[in-house]
Write a protein that holds these residues in place. Structure first.
Motif, PDB file in Angstrom:
ATOM      1  N   ALA B 163      33.603  52.048  39.010  1.00  0.00           N
ATOM      2  CA  ALA B 163      33.548  52.801  40.263  1.00  0.00           C
ATOM      3  C   ALA B 163      32.552  52.171  41.214  1.00  0.00           C
ATOM      4  CB  ALA B 163      33.161  54.254  39.981  1.00  0.00           C
ATOM      5  N   ARG B 164      31.442  51.715  40.663  1.00  0.00           N
ATOM      6  CA  ARG B 164      30.434  51.072  41.493  1.00  0.00           C
ATOM      7  C   ARG B 164      30.986  49.808  42.153  1.00  0.00           C
ATOM      8  NH1 ARG B 164      25.285  50.250  42.745  1.00  0.00           N
ATOM      9  NH2 ARG B 164      24.667  48.091  42.965  1.00  0.00           N
ATOM     10  N   ALA B 165      31.727  49.047  41.382  1.00  0.00           N
ATOM     11  CA  ALA B 165      32.259  47.788  41.907  1.00  0.00           C
ATOM     12  C   ALA B 165      33.351  48.042  42.941  1.00  0.00           C
ATOM     13  CB  ALA B 165      32.796  46.936  40.765  1.00  0.00           C
ATOM     14  N   VAL B 166      34.127  49.092  42.695  1.00  0.00           N
ATOM     15  CA  VAL B 166      35.248  49.374  43.581  1.00  0.00           C
ATOM     16  C   VAL B 166      34.762  50.000  44.890  1.00  0.00           C
ATOM     17  CG1 VAL B 166      37.320  50.788  43.795  1.00  0.00           C
ATOM     18  CG2 VAL B 166      36.869  49.565  41.696  1.00  0.00           C
ATOM     19  N   ALA B 167      33.584  50.623  44.831  1.00  0.00           N
ATOM     20  CA  ALA B 167      33.086  51.378  45.982  1.00  0.00           C
ATOM     21  C   ALA B 167      32.845  50.496  47.198  1.00  0.00           C
ATOM     22  CB  ALA B 167      31.804  52.110  45.598  1.00  0.00           C
ATOM     23  N   VAL B 168      32.618  49.221  46.981  1.00  0.00           N
ATOM     24  CA  VAL B 168      32.369  48.349  48.138  1.00  0.00           C
ATOM     25  C   VAL B 168      33.678  47.690  48.567  1.00  0.00           C
ATOM     26  CG1 VAL B 168      29.985  47.839  47.670  1.00  0.00           C
ATOM     27  CG2 VAL B 168      31.736  46.485  46.573  1.00  0.00           C
ATOM     28  N   ASP B 169      33.699  47.318  49.803  1.00  0.00           N
ATOM     29  CA  ASP B 169      34.873  46.636  50.324  1.00  0.00           C
ATOM     30  C   ASP B 169      34.757  45.169  49.970  1.00  0.00           C
ATOM     31  OD1 ASP B 169      37.021  47.666  51.444  1.00  0.00           O
ATOM     32  OD2 ASP B 169      36.155  47.983  53.428  1.00  0.00           O
ATOM     33  N   ALA B 170      35.295  44.815  48.815  1.00  0.00           N
ATOM     34  CA  ALA B 170      35.114  43.431  48.388  1.00  0.00           C
ATOM     35  C   ALA B 170      36.389  42.634  48.621  1.00  0.00           C
ATOM     36  CB  ALA B 170      34.737  43.387  46.913  1.00  0.00           C
ATOM     37  N   LYS B 171      36.213  41.323  48.779  1.00  0.00           N
ATOM     38  CA  LYS B 171      37.369  40.438  48.882  1.00  0.00           C
ATOM     39  C   LYS B 171      37.836  40.055  47.486  1.00  0.00           C
ATOM     40  CE  LYS B 171      35.139  37.620  51.667  1.00  0.00           C
ATOM     41  NZ  LYS B 171      34.729  36.475  52.470  1.00  0.00           N
ATOM     42  N   VAL B 172      36.841  39.960  46.594  1.00  0.00           N
ATOM     43  CA  VAL B 172      37.128  39.554  45.222  1.00  0.00           C
ATOM     44  C   VAL B 172      36.549  40.604  44.283  1.00  0.00           C
ATOM     45  CG1 VAL B 172      36.778  37.786  43.468  1.00  0.00           C
ATOM     46  CG2 VAL B 172      36.987  37.121  45.860  1.00  0.00           C
ATOM     47  N   LEU B 173      37.361  41.054  43.349  1.00  0.00           N
ATOM     48  CA  LEU B 173      36.881  42.019  42.359  1.00  0.00           C
ATOM     49  C   LEU B 173      37.019  41.379  40.983  1.00  0.00           C
ATOM     50  CD1 LEU B 173      35.954  44.889  41.589  1.00  0.00           C
ATOM     51  CD2 LEU B 173      38.356  45.529  41.489  1.00  0.00           C
ATOM     52  N   ILE B 174      35.927  41.344  40.248  1.00  0.00           N
ATOM     53  CA  ILE B 174      35.958  40.716  38.931  1.00  0.00           C
ATOM     54  C   ILE B 174      35.679  41.770  37.870  1.00  0.00           C
ATOM     55  CG2 ILE B 174      34.920  38.972  37.447  1.00  0.00           C
ATOM     56  CD1 ILE B 174      34.174  37.430  39.920  1.00  0.00           C
ATOM     57  N   LEU B 175      36.553  41.871  36.895  1.00  0.00           N
ATOM     58  CA  LEU B 175      36.399  42.870  35.833  1.00  0.00           C
ATOM     59  C   LEU B 175      36.440  42.158  34.483  1.00  0.00           C
ATOM     60  CD1 LEU B 175      38.954  45.437  37.304  1.00  0.00           C
ATOM     61  CD2 LEU B 175      36.468  45.580  37.459  1.00  0.00           C
ATOM     62  N   ASP B 176      35.276  42.047  33.828  1.00  0.00           N
ATOM     63  CA  ASP B 176      35.205  41.360  32.537  1.00  0.00           C
ATOM     64  C   ASP B 176      35.355  42.396  31.422  1.00  0.00           C
ATOM     65  OD1 ASP B 176      34.852  39.625  30.470  1.00  0.00           O
ATOM     66  OD2 ASP B 176      32.918  38.841  31.143  1.00  0.00           O
ATOM     67  N   GLU B 177      36.493  42.415  30.795  1.00  0.00           N
ATOM     68  CA  GLU B 177      36.821  43.373  29.734  1.00  0.00           C
ATOM     69  C   GLU B 177      36.494  44.818  30.111  1.00  0.00           C
ATOM     70  OE1 GLU B 177      36.193  42.379  25.720  1.00  0.00           O
ATOM     71  OE2 GLU B 177      36.112  40.246  26.100  1.00  0.00           O
ATOM     72  N   PRO B 178      37.087  45.285  31.211  1.00  0.00           N
ATOM     73  CA  PRO B 178      36.767  46.651  31.639  1.00  0.00           C
ATOM     74  C   PRO B 178      37.418  47.697  30.750  1.00  0.00           C
ATOM     75  CG  PRO B 178      38.510  45.771  33.003  1.00  0.00           C
ATOM     76  CD  PRO B 178      38.090  44.658  32.072  1.00  0.00           C
ATOM     77  N   THR B 179      38.448  47.315  30.016  1.00  0.00           N
ATOM     78  CA  THR B 179      39.224  48.321  29.294  1.00  0.00           C
ATOM     79  C   THR B 179      38.886  48.372  27.813  1.00  0.00           C
ATOM     80  OG1 THR B 179      40.976  46.711  28.934  1.00  0.00           O
ATOM     81  CG2 THR B 179      41.180  48.099  30.860  1.00  0.00           C
ATOM     82  N   SER B 180      37.850  47.624  27.395  1.00  0.00           N
ATOM     83  CA  SER B 180      37.645  47.476  25.953  1.00  0.00           C
ATOM     84  C   SER B 180      37.406  48.790  25.243  1.00  0.00           C
ATOM     85  CB  SER B 180      36.513  46.501  25.682  1.00  0.00           C
ATOM     86  OG  SER B 180      35.323  46.970  26.243  1.00  0.00           O
ATOM     87  N   SER B 181      36.858  49.821  25.944  1.00  0.00           N
ATOM     88  CA  SER B 181      36.664  51.074  25.209  1.00  0.00           C
ATOM     89  C   SER B 181      37.378  52.235  25.887  1.00  0.00           C
ATOM     90  CB  SER B 181      35.176  51.376  25.036  1.00  0.00           C
ATOM     91  OG  SER B 181      34.540  51.366  26.269  1.00  0.00           O
ATOM     92  N   LEU B 182      38.380  51.929  26.704  1.00  0.00           N
ATOM     93  CA  LEU B 182      39.084  53.009  27.411  1.00  0.00           C
ATOM     94  C   LEU B 182      40.334  53.450  26.663  1.00  0.00           C
ATOM     95  CD1 LEU B 182      38.872  51.863  31.128  1.00  0.00           C
ATOM     96  CD2 LEU B 182      37.239  53.143  29.766  1.00  0.00           C
ATOM     97  N   ASP B 183      40.695  54.708  26.880  1.00  0.00           N
ATOM     98  CA  ASP B 183      41.956  55.220  26.347  1.00  0.00           C
ATOM     99  C   ASP B 183      43.083  54.896  27.317  1.00  0.00           C
ATOM    100  OD1 ASP B 183      40.980  56.415  24.058  1.00  0.00           O
ATOM    101  OD2 ASP B 183      40.259  58.138  25.205  1.00  0.00           O
TER     102      ASP B 183
END
Ligand SMILES: Nc1ncnc2c1ncn2[C@@H]1O[C@H](COP(=O)(O)OP(=O)(O)OP(=O)(O)O)[C@@H](O)[C@H]1O
Ligand SMILES: [Mg+2]
Lengths: 368, 519
Positions: B163-183
């Motif tokens: 949420a923190r990363a998405v909150a800014v208006d970024a040109k590039v969004l990088i997600l390093d294993e964001p789903t490793s503990s998600l359902d």
């Protein structure tokens, strides 16, 4: 570091820069005053400025050793100066009030009582930190402020002087070398042996690096933290004996004043991070020597008392910066850019290191 | 520098372009002359085994590491960031693999740190919380933004970081294993947001070891192996089999075989109980439950995020003290005062939070491996060097921990390898009951099958295992019995014939309170 070259390994151990700093300080003294390096034997005692540095630095070394283990567990002990005062006060009052104030029996009994009391004070600190869970800096602040008051109560606000040859030996005696330095070295050897030959050192570091992971791995995290405070207080107690024995008096107000700061600095200069974890006993000893040499230098160079503390601060900052890879990289890059194209080595050295003593210090300060 | 130097006319200009990137650490060449391009409006998956260099490439891009060689351009201009803050300012928003937030600040503060809404120059607490709640709701997460971050499980913390990363208006969004503990549900929400951003022209770089997710979301992928570029492909043009053989560098045949044999629950487990819990519970954590675990049995724990699966495991280990009920191990009553008591009784617990509660980052692989064993031995009886070396060598080999250097600091290992070290620490102690909370989190497919196989083997040799995973398939395949958790209570116990659907039906059963996730 996979390199096997001794120099590289030495550099990796973090002892290089403190050693360089110490040698530079000693060299500066020798240049200003050539007699600085002179040693002579008189009546079976070794004399000279170098011996003085060792002798006067012994209390700081001892306290820094205790402080080092406390810091390794992510703690800090501000009360050691007060414990120094209490230890001297208890011993001198006991000796002064004993049936035979010059006898060895009175000296030993007094010292025994003092050290036992110091152990109790350490238990108190450890209790507040490890059981009650108060932040170490606050928990030990309690005794730091109350401790001198206790010492004053014990001495009735007077400076108590004693004449006891047995007691005098601890701080002013010689066995070729000053007895105080022999004690400090013996304690150093003992701690090094106990922590590195057993698993204690590993467990202490583990608790300092990640207390919760350590607890879940089955370490007695609480007991370990408690124990290091007791050890630090006993070290401070012995240092207090040295200081008061050296002048044959107990001065509740001034004995060991600010020595906690010197001890913390010694630990940091020696390469142990205030963030806890990896510690270096050898580095700590070097750090204590640097601080003591600095004090001696200030006096022998006739630097005005007003700027003494500033001078000390500048040297300390310089040593800490030298140890921080980031700062070193910046310095290197500056100088190289002027002469040669940038070197990838310097760039690589600029990788963020989370555990430089200085950055950790800044972190600590920045934290609420 | 294999990628065409001139622009192919059909393709748009890449937003990010890295050429000939090399990153070296003492003794490790983490990246060697890697080329990489990222286009606007695409989801780009970075693929590779544990330690292949994915996180390192991301860190080289965002200025955490300075490459020893290579050029990075952003929007056609050459850039060299001195740190993540600078990259952030240039429009690159990153969620690193290890959640990097301030545990003692509130959720809202963490999301908006450094860009809080202000009123008369001061931070406006109410507006901050409102804005944070909005962002969280957008991700389908209904938690109190005023709560302290550390109170939440690792999965929620991961969502907060996103949420923190998405909150800014970024040109590039990088997600390093964001789903490793998600359902599944959270993953679906995340993908919805990612698609939305992609359609707005954001370039997204995504790392995951879940092939299904990668194939579902990504448009293009870059594969790394041992720090080298293996290739860049359109997702639609690369089959899974080909992808895997590109990643591991050999034919898939062997691996598929392993996968087929691996991690099947063995035949009927014994009926000799290792651990029996009666009415064990803790107020505000888990409602009292009964549980029996037999020798050689794998008991799966299934449930949604916040259903209490981790909490239950912690109670069995004494990590949190139960305030009701009784536990017996091998028929003898066990007073669960703390982890030491549990360990002495032969219980081991591998936490899901490997950074916070698992590995000791500043210690070597060797010291981490023997830590639990040494703690049980006591400080005065150090494990002899020779024994240590044997154990360490054995487990580094058995779990294929890389680098295989016992002196390497665990904090410098790739995420998946850290996980293996943690697992090995407990296997060294040869426990009677092994509790694994998300043991395959962040582990590549090869290693995952390896670990599942190991679990099945250990059970066959008589070890009892409690297996927790957000991946229901994994749980079902490995377990003899599945305990289903919901709303911090045990709601059902299913036998070996249970299917994923059975479990889904039990846990997805409509709830009166929509805020079931809230702690
Ligand atoms: N700071 C560091 N110091 C030394 N070696 C490092 C450091 N960071 C990474 N490495 C090494 O570089 C290699 C690549 O690591 P990286 O973290 O990029 O892997 P990864 O592809 O992200 O793996 P995973 O899927 O497990 O997260 C590994 O061998 C790792 O041990
Ligand atoms: Mg990674």
């Amino acid at each position: 570091m996979t390199s096997t070259r001794p120099l590289d390994r030495f550099r990796a151990s973090g002892l290089l820069w403190p050693l360089v700093a110490l040698l530079v300080l000693l060299a500066a003294n020798a240049v200003v005053r050539p007699s600085f390096l002179a040693l002579r034997i008189q009546d079976g005692h070794l004399y000279g400025s170098l011996v003085d540095i060792l002798k006067n630095g012994a209390p700081t070394m001892l306290i820094a050793l205790g402080m080092c283990l406390v810091i390794a567990t992510r703690g800090i002990d501000l009360s050691v100066g007060a414990v120094v005062a209490i230890s001297g006060a208890v011993t001198c009052s006991y000796i002064a009030g004993a049936g035979d104030p010059t006898g060895a029996g009175a000296a030993f009994a007094g010292m025994g009582i003092a050290l036992a009391l110091c152990a109790v004070l350490g238990l108190w600190n450890g209790f507040l930190v490890a059981v009650v869970g108060i932040q170490p800096i606050i928990a030990t602040l309690v005794l730091m402020t109350a401790g001198r008051g206790i010492a004053m109560l014990i001495t009735d606000g007077q400076i108590i002087t004693v004449r006891n040859p047995a007691y005098r030996t601890v701080g002013a005696g010689f066995l070729l070398l000053p007895v105080s330095i022999l004690i400090a070295v013996a304690v150093f050897a003992l701690v090094a042996l106990v922590t590195r030959r057993t698993a204690l050192g590993l467990l202490i570091e583990s608790v300092g690096i990640n207390p919760e992971a350590s607890r879940l791995a089955g370490l007695r995290a609480r007991t370990i933290r408690w124990t290091v405070y007791v050890f630090a207080a006993i070290c401070a107690g012995v240092a207090g004996l040295m200081i008061s024995s050296n002048v044959s008096a107990a001065d509740a107000n001034n004995a060991g004043l600010w020595i906690e700061m010197d001890a913390i600095l010694a630990v940091v200069i020696g390469g142990t991070s205030l963030a806890g974890g990896r510690y270096s006993l050898t580095g700590t000893m070097l750090g204590a020597l640097i601080i003591q040499t600095l004090t001696t230098t200030v006096y022998s160079m006739g630097i005005a008392p007003e700027i003494t503390l500033v001078f000390k601060a500048v040297v300390v900052i310089a040593v800490c910066l030298l140890q921080a890879p980031k700062a070193r990289a910046v310095l290197l890059r500056r100088t190289r850019r002027r002469h040669t194209p940038p070197d990838p080595d310097a760039e690589a050295a600029g990788r963020p290191s989370t555990h430089t003593p200085t950055s950790a210090m800044v972190e600590k300060v920045a934290q609420p | 520098m294999s990628v065409d130097a001139k622009q192919a006319p059909a393709e748009p200009t890449p937003l990010v372009r890295m050429r000939g990137i090399s990153v070296e650490f003492p003794g490790v060449k983490a990246l060697q002359e890697v080329d990489f391009r990222l286009f606007p409006g695409e989801v780009h998956a970075l693929m590779g085994e544990n330690g292949a260099g994915k996180s390192t490439l991301i860190k080289a891009l965002t200025g955490v590491y300075t490459p020893a060689a290579g050029v990075t351009t952003l929007d056609g201009r050459e850039v060299s960031f001195s740190g993540p803050a600078e990259a952030q300012a240039a429009g690159i928003s990153t969620v690193y693999q290890e959640v990097n937030l301030c545990p003692n600040l509130t959720v809202a503060e963490n999301i908006l740190l450094g860009r809080e809404p202000r009123r008369f120059g001061a931070v406006d607490g109410r507006a901050t919380r409102a804005r944070a709640a909005e962002l969280l709701a957008d991700m389908g997460l209904h938690i109190d933004p005023g709560s302290v971050l550390a109170e939440h499980p690792i999965a929620v913390q991961q969502l907060v970081a996103i949420a923190r990363a998405v909150a800014v208006d970024a040109k590039v969004l990088i997600l390093d294993e964001p789903t490793s503990s998600l359902d599944q549900d959270e993953v679906a929400e995340l993908f919805r947001i990612m698609r939305h951003l992609r359609d707005r022209g954001v370039a997204i770089l995504f790392v995951s070891h879940f092939l299904e997710q990668v194939y579902e979301i990504s448009d293009r992928m870059t594969v790394l192996r041992n720090g080298r570029l293996v290739g860049e492909h359109r997702t639609s043009e690369l089959s899974r089999l080909d992808l895997v053989s590109l990643m591991i560098g050999r034919e898939l045949g062997a691996l598929a075989e392993v996968e087929r044999l691996a991690g099947q629950a063995g035949e009927e487990a014994s009926t000799v109980p290792v651990l029996e819990a009666r009415g064990v519970g803790r107020k505000g954590s888990v409602a009292p439950f009964d549980l029996r675990i037999n020798r050689g049995e794998v008991v799966g724990l299934a449930g949604l995020l916040g259903s209490g699966r981790t909490e239950l495991a912690r109670l069995l280990f004494g990590a949190d003290r139960p305030d009701s009920g009784q536990v017996t191990v091998d028929g003898r009553a066990l007073h669960l005062r703390g982890p030491r008591a549990a360990i002495a009784a032969g219980i081991a617990f591998c936490s899901e939070d490997r950074k916070g509660e698992g590995v000791v980052a500043d210690l070597s692989i060797r010291d981490n491996l023997i830590l639990a064993m040494q703690a049980a031995n006591g400080w005065a009886r150090p494990i002899p060097r020779r024994v240590k070396d044997q154990l360490v060598e054995k487990w580094i080999k058995a779990l294929d921990i890389r680098p295989a250097n016992p002196d390497a600091l665990v904090g410098k290992l790739s995420g998946g390898n850290q996980q293996k070290v943690l697992l090995a620490r407990w296997l060294v102690t040869e426990p009677k009951l092994l509790i694994l909370d998300e043991p395959t989190r962040g582990i590549d497919i090869g290693a995952k099958t390896q670990i599942q196989k190991l679990v099945a083997e250990l059970a066959q040799e008589g070890m009892a295992v409690v297996y927790i995973s957000a991946e229901l398939e994994e749980v079902v395949r490995l377990s003899h019995r599945v305990v289903v958790m919901k709303d911090r209570a045990k709601v059902a116990e299913l036998d070996q014939n249970a299917t994923v659907d059975d479990i889904m039906r039990l846990i997805a059963h409509v709830d009166e309170r929509p805020e079931a996730v809230a702690a």
